[in-house]
Structures are given as C-alpha cells and as structure tokens.
Design a protein around this motif. Structure first.
Motif, PDB file in Angstrom:
ATOM      1  N   LEU A 180      -1.894   6.586  39.042  1.00  0.00           N
ATOM      2  CA  LEU A 180      -1.906   5.127  39.101  1.00  0.00           C
ATOM      3  C   LEU A 180      -3.295   4.624  38.699  1.00  0.00           C
ATOM      4  O   LEU A 180      -3.691   4.819  37.565  1.00  0.00           O
ATOM      5  CB  LEU A 180      -1.487   4.660  40.500  1.00  0.00           C
ATOM      6  N   THR A 181      -4.039   4.028  39.627  1.00  0.00           N
ATOM      7  CA  THR A 181      -5.344   3.470  39.234  1.00  0.00           C
ATOM      8  C   THR A 181      -6.492   3.890  40.146  1.00  0.00           C
ATOM      9  O   THR A 181      -7.591   3.363  40.034  1.00  0.00           O
ATOM     10  CB  THR A 181      -5.275   1.931  39.193  1.00  0.00           C
ATOM     11  N   ALA A 182      -6.248   4.838  41.058  1.00  0.00           N
ATOM     12  CA  ALA A 182      -7.325   5.293  41.937  1.00  0.00           C
ATOM     13  C   ALA A 182      -8.338   6.131  41.156  1.00  0.00           C
ATOM     14  O   ALA A 182      -7.958   6.958  40.330  1.00  0.00           O
ATOM     15  CB  ALA A 182      -6.756   6.118  43.090  1.00  0.00           C
ATOM     16  N   GLY A 190      -4.436   3.451  34.618  1.00  0.00           N
ATOM     17  CA  GLY A 190      -3.344   2.523  34.337  1.00  0.00           C
ATOM     18  C   GLY A 190      -3.105   2.256  32.862  1.00  0.00           C
ATOM     19  O   GLY A 190      -2.300   1.389  32.512  1.00  0.00           O
ATOM     20  N   SER A 191      -3.754   3.013  31.992  1.00  0.00           N
ATOM     21  CA  SER A 191      -3.651   2.744  30.554  1.00  0.00           C
ATOM     22  C   SER A 191      -2.270   3.054  29.980  1.00  0.00           C
ATOM     23  O   SER A 191      -1.952   2.619  28.871  1.00  0.00           O
ATOM     24  CB  SER A 191      -4.717   3.540  29.789  1.00  0.00           C
ATOM     25  N   LEU A 192      -1.437   3.783  30.740  1.00  0.00           N
ATOM     26  CA  LEU A 192      -0.109   4.130  30.231  1.00  0.00           C
ATOM     27  C   LEU A 192       0.987   3.219  30.788  1.00  0.00           C
ATOM     28  O   LEU A 192       2.153   3.357  30.426  1.00  0.00           O
ATOM     29  CB  LEU A 192       0.212   5.588  30.568  1.00  0.00           C
ATOM     30  N   PHE A 193       0.609   2.285  31.646  1.00  0.00           N
ATOM     31  CA  PHE A 193       1.626   1.440  32.284  1.00  0.00           C
ATOM     32  C   PHE A 193       2.464   0.669  31.257  1.00  0.00           C
ATOM     33  O   PHE A 193       3.671   0.535  31.405  1.00  0.00           O
ATOM     34  CB  PHE A 193       0.975   0.456  33.262  1.00  0.00           C
ATOM     35  N   ARG A 194       1.810   0.130  30.252  1.00  0.00           N
ATOM     36  CA  ARG A 194       2.528  -0.675  29.267  1.00  0.00           C
ATOM     37  C   ARG A 194       3.612   0.151  28.582  1.00  0.00           C
ATOM     38  O   ARG A 194       4.740  -0.315  28.383  1.00  0.00           O
ATOM     39  CB  ARG A 194       1.547  -1.232  28.232  1.00  0.00           C
ATOM     40  N   GLN A 195       3.286   1.395  28.229  1.00  0.00           N
ATOM     41  CA  GLN A 195       4.262   2.247  27.555  1.00  0.00           C
ATOM     42  C   GLN A 195       5.417   2.633  28.488  1.00  0.00           C
ATOM     43  O   GLN A 195       6.567   2.738  28.064  1.00  0.00           O
ATOM     44  CB  GLN A 195       3.575   3.506  27.020  1.00  0.00           C
ATOM     45  N   PRO A 206       0.216  -1.087  42.200  1.00  0.00           N
ATOM     46  CA  PRO A 206      -0.643  -0.095  42.843  1.00  0.00           C
ATOM     47  C   PRO A 206      -1.607  -0.762  43.832  1.00  0.00           C
ATOM     48  O   PRO A 206      -2.230  -1.783  43.512  1.00  0.00           O
ATOM     49  CB  PRO A 206      -1.420   0.526  41.667  1.00  0.00           C
ATOM     50  N   LEU A 207      -1.692  -0.196  45.019  1.00  0.00           N
ATOM     51  CA  LEU A 207      -2.570  -0.728  46.063  1.00  0.00           C
ATOM     52  C   LEU A 207      -3.505   0.375  46.530  1.00  0.00           C
ATOM     53  O   LEU A 207      -3.073   1.498  46.799  1.00  0.00           O
ATOM     54  CB  LEU A 207      -1.733  -1.237  47.241  1.00  0.00           C
ATOM     55  N   ALA A 208      -4.781   0.052  46.631  1.00  0.00           N
ATOM     56  CA  ALA A 208      -5.780   1.050  47.030  1.00  0.00           C
ATOM     57  C   ALA A 208      -5.475   1.600  48.417  1.00  0.00           C
ATOM     58  O   ALA A 208      -5.185   0.857  49.356  1.00  0.00           O
ATOM     59  CB  ALA A 208      -7.170   0.424  47.002  1.00  0.00           C
ATOM     60  N   ALA A 209      -5.515   2.927  48.546  1.00  0.00           N
ATOM     61  CA  ALA A 209      -5.354   3.599  49.836  1.00  0.00           C
ATOM     62  C   ALA A 209      -6.434   4.676  49.942  1.00  0.00           C
ATOM     63  O   ALA A 209      -7.103   4.997  48.960  1.00  0.00           O
ATOM     64  CB  ALA A 209      -3.961   4.200  49.968  1.00  0.00           C
ATOM     65  N   ARG A 363     -11.435  -2.058  49.562  1.00  0.00           N
ATOM     66  CA  ARG A 363     -12.646  -2.087  48.752  1.00  0.00           C
ATOM     67  C   ARG A 363     -12.356  -2.084  47.258  1.00  0.00           C
ATOM     68  O   ARG A 363     -13.096  -2.646  46.471  1.00  0.00           O
ATOM     69  CB  ARG A 363     -13.547  -0.897  49.116  1.00  0.00           C
ATOM     70  N   GLY A 364     -11.264  -1.442  46.831  1.00  0.00           N
ATOM     71  CA  GLY A 364     -10.894  -1.451  45.417  1.00  0.00           C
ATOM     72  C   GLY A 364     -10.495  -0.083  44.934  1.00  0.00           C
ATOM     73  O   GLY A 364     -10.904   0.951  45.477  1.00  0.00           O
ATOM     74  N   ALA A 365      -9.663  -0.046  43.879  1.00  0.00           N
ATOM     75  CA  ALA A 365      -9.140   1.205  43.357  1.00  0.00           C
ATOM     76  C   ALA A 365     -10.240   2.140  42.880  1.00  0.00           C
ATOM     77  O   ALA A 365     -10.100   3.363  42.958  1.00  0.00           O
ATOM     78  CB  ALA A 365      -8.154   0.931  42.222  1.00  0.00           C
ATOM     79  N   GLU A 366     -11.339   1.576  42.374  1.00  0.00           N
ATOM     80  CA  GLU A 366     -12.413   2.434  41.869  1.00  0.00           C
ATOM     81  C   GLU A 366     -13.074   3.241  42.981  1.00  0.00           C
ATOM     82  O   GLU A 366     -13.742   4.245  42.731  1.00  0.00           O
ATOM     83  CB  GLU A 366     -13.458   1.601  41.121  1.00  0.00           C
ATOM     84  N   PHE A 367     -12.878   2.805  44.250  1.00  0.00           N
ATOM     85  CA  PHE A 367     -13.434   3.520  45.391  1.00  0.00           C
ATOM     86  C   PHE A 367     -12.354   4.239  46.199  1.00  0.00           C
ATOM     87  O   PHE A 367     -12.645   4.845  47.225  1.00  0.00           O
ATOM     88  CB  PHE A 367     -14.190   2.557  46.308  1.00  0.00           C
ATOM     89  N   ALA A 368     -11.103   4.141  45.764  1.00  0.00           N
ATOM     90  CA  ALA A 368      -9.987   4.728  46.504  1.00  0.00           C
ATOM     91  C   ALA A 368      -9.698   6.140  46.022  1.00  0.00           C
ATOM     92  O   ALA A 368      -9.850   6.452  44.846  1.00  0.00           O
ATOM     93  CB  ALA A 368      -8.740   3.858  46.340  1.00  0.00           C
ATOM     94  N   GLN A 369      -9.260   6.992  46.940  1.00  0.00           N
ATOM     95  CA  GLN A 369      -8.876   8.348  46.563  1.00  0.00           C
ATOM     96  C   GLN A 369      -7.459   8.402  46.000  1.00  0.00           C
ATOM     97  O   GLN A 369      -7.157   9.243  45.150  1.00  0.00           O
ATOM     98  CB  GLN A 369      -9.003   9.286  47.773  1.00  0.00           C
ATOM     99  N   VAL A 370      -6.583   7.529  46.486  1.00  0.00           N
ATOM    100  CA  VAL A 370      -5.218   7.440  45.959  1.00  0.00           C
ATOM    101  C   VAL A 370      -4.786   5.982  45.978  1.00  0.00           C
ATOM    102  O   VAL A 370      -5.475   5.130  46.537  1.00  0.00           O
ATOM    103  CB  VAL A 370      -4.203   8.281  46.781  1.00  0.00           C
ATOM    104  N   CYS A 371      -3.631   5.720  45.387  1.00  0.00           N
ATOM    105  CA  CYS A 371      -3.025   4.391  45.451  1.00  0.00           C
ATOM    106  C   CYS A 371      -1.611   4.485  46.007  1.00  0.00           C
ATOM    107  O   CYS A 371      -0.908   5.469  45.774  1.00  0.00           O
ATOM    108  CB  CYS A 371      -2.976   3.741  44.069  1.00  0.00           C
TER     109      CYS A 371
END
Length: 425
Positions: A180-182, A190-195, A206-209, A363-371
């Motif tokens: 996803l985006t974690a 998330g670059s493949l979501f559109r396809q 996707p939600l940060a977890a 805090r955000g996906a960039e700081f999350a280990q999973v989504c």
C-alpha cells in the motif's frame, strides 16, 4: 512470455515467486526499486522478526475471512519449516521468531539464492505503466509451460500484458504484491493503484497503522524524548477498545512506541470515520491506584522539611514528565510536600494513572510500518486470493485488507498470502 509475472519484490512477492517457480512455472519478478527485499531489511530493527508462535486471528485487523482462510493454509509452523529448508534456522525469543543470524539480510540473501536456483527472472528498477488483460496467441502458448499439469485450473486463452519503461511482458498469470503506502521510500508508494483500479478493482483507503499519533492534552514539547513503561488504552466515542503495555515514547507531536503501535489500527480507522478518539495513559502500571495514592501520602507524612512536591516525588518518574503531570493534576509543584491534602494525593494519583490525551491524527504513512485497508475483499476469492473480476489475477501481502500488530504478524501475513497466491490453485 512467462507463466507468471509477479509485481513487487517485497516479502509476499518473494514468497509467491519462490512457490510458483518451485512448481515448474517460468516466473518473472518485477520490482521498481533498485533491489529486492528493501522492506524486509528494515524489519525488527534489522533483525527480521519473521513470525510468532502465538498466532491467531485476533492478532490481525481487517478481513477476518481472509485471515482465517489464510492461516488455515500456511501458518507459523509452515513458515519456520520453509525458512529452515532455505538454510535459515529459527531463533525463538519467547515466541518471537528471528533468523538465527539475527540479520534480516540473511532472509533476503536466502530468497535471492533460491530464486536464482529456480531461474526466476528478477528485474529491478522497472516502472509499470500499464496492466491489461490480453489474449494469448498460439505462438505465445508454444513458449509457455503447460500450467494445467501444475494447477487445478484448465489452461485458457486469457493472460496479461504488462507495459513498462523497459519494454512489454506477457504472462498467463499475474500476481500483484506491490503493498500500500507505508514506508514509501522502501517501495510501497501507491504508484500502481491507478493500474489496479483500471482493471476494475477498488482499493479501500490506505490508513497508517503501526505508527505514532499527534495528540493534545499534554505539553508534548516539554516532555519530548521521554521514554517510560506505560499502559495505553484507546477510547473510541467513549468506549475502550484495546490496551497495551510497553515502552511509551513521548514526542513533540504526541505519542509513539510499541504499545501505541499495537492499538493503532482501530484508532486510524476510527479517526477516518470522524469518531472521537482518546488514549488513556497509565504512567505507572506497576502501581495500583491505591498503592500510588498510599505512596504519595506516606511521602508527605515522612517529609519534615520544606522540600517542594516536585522535590518530594523525585525519582518516581522522569523529572520532565513528573513536572508536567503535577501541573496537569492542578496541584502546584511548588507546594510543600508535607502540606499535601487527601484531595491533592487523589488528584496526583489520577494524573499519573489516568491521563487522557485527545488523538488528532496518525503521524503519516511515511512513518508507518504498515497500512490498513487495501483491495476490496468482496472482489477476491478469500481461499485462493484470485480476482473475481479477472481469472488468473491474484493479490497478496499488504495490498489485501489485513494488517497485524507488532511481533512478526505482518510478515507472517506476507508469507501466508504469498504462498497461497504462488500456488495458484
């Protein structure tokens, strides 16, 4: 022309590639980062806690049907056995399973050697521009192994065409394991979501977890950097949902650390729905309320000099944290310790044992280990992970609507779902 193309060389993609190739399929593994297994290297602080012997459905959030069906097919014992066969003996640390080397790099290296042995075509640094269902011609079928000998499904005339910045590829089957985006810097961006959506599938937000949260209720800038053992309990619209004890980390934005990670998924989901979320923090879980109240009273009685309340309780908690909790109690930190009233003791006890902070956002996906979130479960077969929209299309790993707590559970889901998708039953 390949039997199987797998997009994403994270944990689930590597497992899917190993399993599919071991069954005789000609496999290509496409990864847009410059190497395979980037996120694996970051797991367990570089030690790779790859599964846990305390494995059950309640260690996960998301689609219970996916989790139940998945674990019934490939559980922690299967994971330990699989890695042992790859030359990775397990080290059991109270049920938390690591490679005996305590190095995540050992796991990635084992996969690399196994995929090379199985002649998997690994292509890194490659960007996908389009995915579409494609008819396989007679010429194509001449170059493909007869999958019917390895799979229960009949060999048909549909397949997939993958357009990339390094040319186009065709396959009979397609497994998408892009995450996803974690931690997007490690590959899941998330670059493949559109396809994926162009194929008719829907991705739940996707939600940060497994992340920290921005909070109000304490002067976090004054206590940033403090770490302490604490119990944290999540309250959603006034109802307690989960709690966990461990090393709490206080930051300038709010709260973090393993106990916060363990209760993060439901909080992220609740915040996304607009629900009211609080965390109740017990900064001294080793004391009951009565024990702490008695301790404070005894200190007040035995304090005969003019030391302040803050000085009297020195050593009970980190000094910065203690001062902040005294302020929150409404008792002046300059009050003489020997002059404390019963109400003062109760207020201090409540502040230390039951501090409520209002949770504003993860805090955000960039700081999350999973989504949390992922492919809509209704659109896939929960037993095989095959798309109900496109035959021969499979999803695995974090892209599915399953996320686990800390302790090897998210990697176990990657191995489980990768194994099932790789089998392509």
């Amino acid at each position: 022309m390949y039997d199987v193309i797998i997009i994403g060389a994270g944990a689930s993609g590597l497992m899917a590639a190993a399993v599919a190739a071991s069954k005789g399929a000609r496999v290509a593994l496409l990864e847009h980062k410059d190497d395979i297994g980037k996120k694996i290297l970051a797991t367990g602080n570089g030690r790779c806690n790859f599964t846990n012997t305390d494995m059950s459905v309640n260690k996960f959030h998301g689609s219970k049907s996916l989790i139940k069906n998945g674990l019934s097919q490939f559980n922690y014992a299967d994971t330990i056995r699989f890695f042992k066969e790859l030359g990775i003996p397990a080290y059991d640390n109270g049920g938390y399973i690591y490679p005996n080397s305590r190095q995540a790099a050992s796991v990635v290296a084992a996969f690399r050697m196994e995929l090379m042995r199985l002649h998997v075509d690994m292509k890194t640094g490659i960007s996908i521009t389009e995915i579409k269902a494609a008819r396989i011609t007679a010429d194509d079928t001449n170059s493909v192994a007869n999958l019917a000998s390895n799979n229960k499904k009949a060999y048909d005339l549909t397949g997939y065409s993958i357009q990339t910045d390094k040319g186009s590829f065709k396959s009979k089957r397609l497994i998408i394991a892009c995450g996803l985006t974690a931690s997007p810097k490690l590959g899941s961006d998330g670059s493949l979501f559109r396809q994926i959506e162009a194929l008719g599938h829907h991705i739940q937000k996707p939600l940060a977890a497994l992340c920290g949260f921005s909070c109000d209720g304490l002067n976090f800038k004054k206590i940033t950097g403090v770490r302490c053992d604490a119990t944290v309990a999540s309250m959603i619209d006034g109802q307690m949902t989960e709690q966990n004890t461990g090393e709490l980390q206080l930051a300038d934005y709010g709260i973090s650390g393993i106990p916060v990670f363990q209760i993060s998924s439901l909080m992220s989901r609740a915040l996304d729905k607009g629900q009211r979320v609080e965390v109740i923090i017990d900064f001294l879980p080793a004391f009951s309320d009565d024990e702490l109240n008695g301790y404070i009273k005894d200190r007040s009685i035995t304090t005969t000099d003019n030391r302040s309340l803050n000085e009297m309780l020195n050593g009970l908690l980190n000094n910065k944290l203690l001062l902040e909790l005294i302020h929150k109690s409404g008792v002046s930190p300059d009050k003489k310790g020997r002059l404390l009233t019963d109400d003062d003791c109760k207020s201090l006890t409540h502040s230390i044992k039951h501090t409520a902070v209002s949770v504003k956002k993860p805090r955000g996906a960039e700081f999350a280990q999973v989504c949390a979130g992922g492919i809509c479960t209704k659109e896939i077969d929960v037993r095989t992970l095959e798309s109900k929209i496109h035959p021969g299309l499979y999803f695995c790993g974090e892209l599915l609507d399953v996320d686990g707590i800390c302790g090897g559970y998210n990697l176990q889901w990657a191995w489980t779902s990768g194994y099932i998708a790789g089998e392509m039953q």
